[in-house]
Design a protein around this motif. Structure first.
Motif, PDB file in Angstrom:
ATOM      1  N   ILE A   1       1.107  -1.201  -0.038  1.00  0.00           N
ATOM      2  CA  ILE A   1       0.093  -0.024   0.013  1.00  0.00           C
ATOM      3  C   ILE A   1       0.904   1.177   0.047  1.00  0.00           C
ATOM      4  CG2 ILE A   1      -1.817   1.345   1.312  1.00  0.00           C
ATOM      5  CD1 ILE A   1      -2.511  -1.325   2.623  1.00  0.00           C
ATOM      6  N   VAL A   2       0.673   2.195  -0.879  1.00  0.00           N
ATOM      7  CA  VAL A   2       1.074   3.551  -0.741  1.00  0.00           C
ATOM      8  C   VAL A   2      -0.013   4.531  -0.543  1.00  0.00           C
ATOM      9  CG1 VAL A   2       2.143   5.326  -2.344  1.00  0.00           C
ATOM     10  CG2 VAL A   2       2.979   3.097  -2.460  1.00  0.00           C
ATOM     11  N   PHE A   3       0.204   5.579   0.491  1.00  0.00           N
ATOM     12  CA  PHE A   3      -0.572   6.417   0.670  1.00  0.00           C
ATOM     13  C   PHE A   3       0.045   7.806  -0.009  1.00  0.00           C
ATOM     14  CE2 PHE A   3      -1.764   3.671   4.074  1.00  0.00           C
ATOM     15  CZ  PHE A   3      -3.094   3.999   4.453  1.00  0.00           C
ATOM     16  N   LEU A   4      -0.831   8.494  -0.699  1.00  0.00           N
ATOM     17  CA  LEU A   4      -0.423   9.708  -1.344  1.00  0.00           C
ATOM     18  C   LEU A   4      -1.449  10.837  -0.868  1.00  0.00           C
ATOM     19  CD1 LEU A   4       1.348  10.977  -3.665  1.00  0.00           C
ATOM     20  CD2 LEU A   4      -0.496  10.535  -5.133  1.00  0.00           C
ATOM     21  N   LEU A   5      -0.557  11.789  -0.001  1.00  0.00           N
ATOM     22  CA  LEU A   5      -1.283  12.862   0.637  1.00  0.00           C
ATOM     23  C   LEU A   5      -1.378  14.046  -0.013  1.00  0.00           C
ATOM     24  CD1 LEU A   5       0.546  11.978   4.011  1.00  0.00           C
ATOM     25  CD2 LEU A   5      -1.245  10.892   2.948  1.00  0.00           C
ATOM     26  N   GLY A   6      -2.458  14.580  -0.055  1.00  0.00           N
ATOM     27  CA  GLY A   6      -2.610  15.939  -0.776  1.00  0.00           C
ATOM     28  C   GLY A   6      -2.533  17.326   0.147  1.00  0.00           C
ATOM     29  N   GLY A   7      -2.118  18.316  -0.333  1.00  0.00           N
ATOM     30  CA  GLY A   7      -1.956  19.440   0.694  1.00  0.00           C
ATOM     31  C   GLY A   7      -2.835  20.217   0.489  1.00  0.00           C
ATOM     32  N   GLY A   8      -3.087  21.323   1.543  1.00  0.00           N
ATOM     33  CA  GLY A   8      -4.261  22.403   1.616  1.00  0.00           C
ATOM     34  C   GLY A   8      -4.190  22.689   2.867  1.00  0.00           C
ATOM     35  N   GLY A   9      -5.487  23.000   3.562  1.00  0.00           N
ATOM     36  CA  GLY A   9      -5.493  23.558   4.717  1.00  0.00           C
ATOM     37  C   GLY A   9      -5.083  22.575   6.026  1.00  0.00           C
ATOM     38  N   GLU A  10      -5.754  22.916   7.268  1.00  0.00           N
ATOM     39  CA  GLU A  10      -5.223  22.162   8.433  1.00  0.00           C
ATOM     40  C   GLU A  10      -5.788  20.776   8.521  1.00  0.00           C
ATOM     41  OE1 GLU A  10      -6.562  24.545  11.798  1.00  0.00           O
ATOM     42  OE2 GLU A  10      -4.772  26.090  11.550  1.00  0.00           O
ATOM     43  N   LEU A  11      -6.663  20.498   7.718  1.00  0.00           N
ATOM     44  CA  LEU A  11      -7.415  19.290   7.617  1.00  0.00           C
ATOM     45  C   LEU A  11      -7.181  18.569   6.604  1.00  0.00           C
ATOM     46  CD1 LEU A  11     -10.896  20.256   9.518  1.00  0.00           C
ATOM     47  CD2 LEU A  11      -8.818  19.223  10.513  1.00  0.00           C
ATOM     48  N   SER A  12      -6.551  18.864   5.620  1.00  0.00           N
ATOM     49  CA  SER A  12      -5.981  18.202   4.204  1.00  0.00           C
ATOM     50  C   SER A  12      -4.939  16.865   4.690  1.00  0.00           C
ATOM     51  CB  SER A  12      -5.136  19.103   3.317  1.00  0.00           C
ATOM     52  OG  SER A  12      -3.794  19.409   4.082  1.00  0.00           O
ATOM     53  N   GLY A  13      -4.699  16.539   3.759  1.00  0.00           N
ATOM     54  CA  GLY A  13      -3.708  15.209   3.903  1.00  0.00           C
ATOM     55  C   GLY A  13      -2.239  15.733   4.325  1.00  0.00           C
ATOM     56  N   LEU A  14      -1.778  16.854   4.078  1.00  0.00           N
ATOM     57  CA  LEU A  14      -0.649  17.002   4.677  1.00  0.00           C
ATOM     58  C   LEU A  14      -0.760  18.185   5.885  1.00  0.00           C
ATOM     59  CD1 LEU A  14       1.284  17.339   1.524  1.00  0.00           C
ATOM     60  CD2 LEU A  14       1.633  15.559   3.056  1.00  0.00           C
ATOM     61  N   GLY A  15      -1.916  18.111   6.548  1.00  0.00           N
ATOM     62  CA  GLY A  15      -1.952  18.795   7.729  1.00  0.00           C
ATOM     63  C   GLY A  15      -1.445  17.854   8.918  1.00  0.00           C
ATOM     64  N   VAL A  16      -1.439  18.478  10.048  1.00  0.00           N
ATOM     65  CA  VAL A  16      -0.785  17.623  11.119  1.00  0.00           C
ATOM     66  C   VAL A  16      -1.395  16.440  11.642  1.00  0.00           C
ATOM     67  CG1 VAL A  16      -0.166  17.871  13.806  1.00  0.00           C
ATOM     68  CG2 VAL A  16       0.505  19.753  12.256  1.00  0.00           C
ATOM     69  N   ARG A  17      -2.829  16.791  11.714  1.00  0.00           N
ATOM     70  CA  ARG A  17      -3.556  15.550  12.187  1.00  0.00           C
ATOM     71  C   ARG A  17      -3.539  14.330  11.045  1.00  0.00           C
ATOM     72  NH1 ARG A  17      -9.653  17.288  13.599  1.00  0.00           N
ATOM     73  NH2 ARG A  17      -9.953  15.218  13.416  1.00  0.00           N
ATOM     74  N   SER A  18      -3.610  14.568  10.065  1.00  0.00           N
ATOM     75  CA  SER A  18      -3.472  13.538   8.796  1.00  0.00           C
ATOM     76  C   SER A  18      -2.153  13.059   8.730  1.00  0.00           C
ATOM     77  CB  SER A  18      -3.956  14.194   7.236  1.00  0.00           C
ATOM     78  OG  SER A  18      -5.323  14.702   7.474  1.00  0.00           O
ATOM     79  N   GLN A  19      -1.311  13.717   8.818  1.00  0.00           N
ATOM     80  CA  GLN A  19       0.180  13.031   8.779  1.00  0.00           C
ATOM     81  C   GLN A  19       0.307  12.002  10.114  1.00  0.00           C
ATOM     82  OE1 GLN A  19       3.612  15.046   7.587  1.00  0.00           O
ATOM     83  NE2 GLN A  19       2.340  16.912   7.229  1.00  0.00           N
ATOM     84  N   ARG A  20      -0.171  12.582  11.124  1.00  0.00           N
ATOM     85  CA  ARG A  20      -0.344  11.565  12.255  1.00  0.00           C
ATOM     86  C   ARG A  20      -0.987  10.201  12.058  1.00  0.00           C
ATOM     87  NH1 ARG A  20      -0.567  16.279  17.043  1.00  0.00           N
ATOM     88  NH2 ARG A  20       1.562  16.814  16.992  1.00  0.00           N
ATOM     89  N   ALA A  21      -2.169  10.483  11.481  1.00  0.00           N
ATOM     90  CA  ALA A  21      -3.027   9.397  11.352  1.00  0.00           C
ATOM     91  C   ALA A  21      -2.496   8.489  10.395  1.00  0.00           C
ATOM     92  CB  ALA A  21      -4.281   9.888  10.830  1.00  0.00           C
TER      93      ALA A  21
END
Length: 522
Positions: free
Chosen positions: A208-228
């Motif tokens: 599996i590869v996760f690909l994270l998209g940028g944007g605001g605080e709740l985006s894939g590259l926000g703090v919460r998403s990166q931790r999850a």
């Protein structure tokens, strides 16, 4: 009793919807809009010497604030000057309200020299376009423009305002019904997301590869998403990458050191081809940046994709729920080792290391150019916590204006523009606005006196760089004097040729108020 003009009504309506900043390069058909600002001192007006400075600044502002700034632009040609950075903003899903003056409505049939089809220019970079049809339409259209800029995960909303309606008095009371042009876009989550299906696919996949998209605080590259995602990576034995050019990414100590998906197709396919499942956490399906013979444009076929959320829409909660459902361990904040303090002549890796060591906590870094951008992103995992903004759409000339807009949006945070010498010339006028507004921005220019990205493309596959191609990608005859150029715009500047010089000049720049530029001689 003095009546309200259409221009005054527009600014008042935008202000009522939360717009507090306008990046402006007005002309003759916007004079009443300029006069209308007199009555609203709370609406900050920032002058740009070229329209692409204004649109790029509005992009940087919107990325950091999550709500729109306005631009004020002159007719179709002025708007056209700003389209490149509106293209980048569209790819970043940044909310922006563009206000474009036009000829007097009764003058349009005469096809005067500056008359153009503004709607056709605006649609490719706007999710919503509306021509104001009279003074009763002004306030509703302005209110609708702000709402529409926030639709579809963020987009450009463009108002075309004929000059006669700017000057005419607004009827009392103003019309209350919002403007709803036929091309308005609804704010809908387009991804059909089924959490049970997502859990089943994640459990059954082997690679599996996760690909994270940028944007605001709740985006894939926000703090919460990166931790999850870090938790999901641990429980699934997966890997995770940021999209190649994220609009906004939180970065630094305490967060995972997720790399960006490589730019060229060969290394990108080396990441993606072995995977059973590519999970899109607010990212677009990956494609090659250009068409390359021998490589499919779509890097992952649809059957191997799992979309958790559409780009521009919140994804953090869904990722956290998946991590909990799969029994992922709690997040353990990593501690990344800073690169060694470099010495000697400047190289891209040395520049990255110096900046990683010297970056203030919660800084914002606007990155444009591959020379130092990629090395810095790798080194920045060990830097103090900060935000990185990159060139989402590939139209060059973004680095300085986005830094300008970010500094206006977040006056309590230090801003760095890490840029290359070729692309920065496209919007060099930004330096004047930085000096005029006395913004705390440190500009770091990698001066290698060439279009390095084009040379890299020309050399692909081991091809030789011919004399003609070398001449067409050279910027050394004459060499640009960045120190003299910056000082001519009112920005104090220095030149560094070694890592030690850069470190000292960077420390001094962060200690002082206002802008500074350092030419990094490569």
């Amino acid at each position: 009793m003095k009546q309200t003009t259409g221009a005054q009504a527009l600014w008042a309506a935008l202000s009522a919807e939360g717009v507090d900043t306008c990046f402006a390069n007005p002309g003759t058909t916007e004079l009443d809009l300029v006069r209308g600002l007199e009555a609203l001192p709370q609406l900050r007006c920032v002058v740009g010497l070229q329209e692409n400075v204004c649109t790029g600044a509005a992009d940087g502002y919107g990325r950091m604030r999550g709500r729109p700034a306005a631009t004020l632009l002159h007719l179709g040609p002025g708007f056209a000057n700003g389209i490149a950075n509106l293209h980048n903003a569209r790819r970043a899903r940044t909310p922006i309200v563009n206000v474009i003056g036009d000829q007097m409505s009764w003058h349009l049939p005469y096809d005067a020299p500056l008359t153009s089809d503004i709607e056709s220019l605006a649609r490719p970079v706007s999710g919503w376009v509306h021509r104001i049809t009279g003074t009763g339409d002004v306030a509703p259209a302005a209110a609708a423009s702000v709402r529409q800029s926030l639709a579809a995960g963020g987009q450009g909303a463009t108002l075309i305002f004929p000059a006669d309606y700017q000057a005419e008095p607004v009827p009392e009371p103003a019309a209350a019904a919002p403007a709803t042009p036929a091309d308005a876009q609804p704010d809908a989550e387009a991804v059909a997301y089924d959490p049970a299906d997502a859990i089943a696919r994640l459990r059954s996949a082997r690679r599996i590869v996760f690909l994270l998209g940028g944007g605001g605080e709740l985006s894939g590259l926000g703090v919460r998403s990166q931790r999850a995602v870090s938790r999901l990576v641990a429980v699934l034995g997966a890997r995770a990458y940021a999209e190649t050019f994220p609009s906004r990414s939180e970065r630094g100590q305490g967060l995972p050191a997720f790399d960006r998906l490589p730019y060229f197709p060969e290394p990108a396919r080396a990441v993606l081809d072995p995977s059973d499942l590519v999970v899109l956490a607010g990212a677009m399906p990956p494609v090659t940046y250009f068409g390359y013979a021998g490589h499919p444009s779509a890097l992952v076929e649809p059957a191997r994709l799992l979309a958790i959320a559409q780009p521009g829409h919140p994804v953090a909660e869904r990722l956290e729920q998946l991590a909990d459902a799969l029994g992922a361990p709690p997040y353990a904040a990593p501690r990344h080792a800073l690169p060694e303090v470099p010495e000697g002549a400047l190289t891209p890796a040395a520049i990255a290391a110096v900046l990683a060591h010297g970056l203030p906590e919660q800084a914002i870094v606007s990155v444009e150019g591959g020379t130092c951008g990629y090395p810095f992103y790798a080194a920045s995992a060990a830097a103090p916590a900060h935000t990185t903004l990159t060139n989402t759409g590939g139209a060059i000339g973004q680095g300085l204006p986005v830094a300008l807009g970010a500094a206006i949006a977040c006056p309590d945070r230090r801003v760095v523009a890490l840029v290359s010498d070729g692309s920065t010339q496209y919007t060099i006028q930004t330096l004047w606005t930085m000096a005029h507004e006395q913004l705390d921005i440190v500009v770091l220019v990698a001066a290698n006196h060439q279009y390095a990205i084009l040379r890299n493309e020309l050399r692909r596959g081991g091809a030789a760089l011919g004399a003609r191609a070398e001449a067409m990608t050279a910027l050394d005859s004459p060499r640009i004097d960045w120190v003299g150029l910056a000082e001519a715009y009112g920005v104090p500047a220095t030149r560094a040729a070694t890592a030690q010089e850069l470190a000292g000049q960077l420390r001094q720049a962060f200690l002082q108020r206002g802008p500074a530029l350092i030419e990094m001689a490569l």
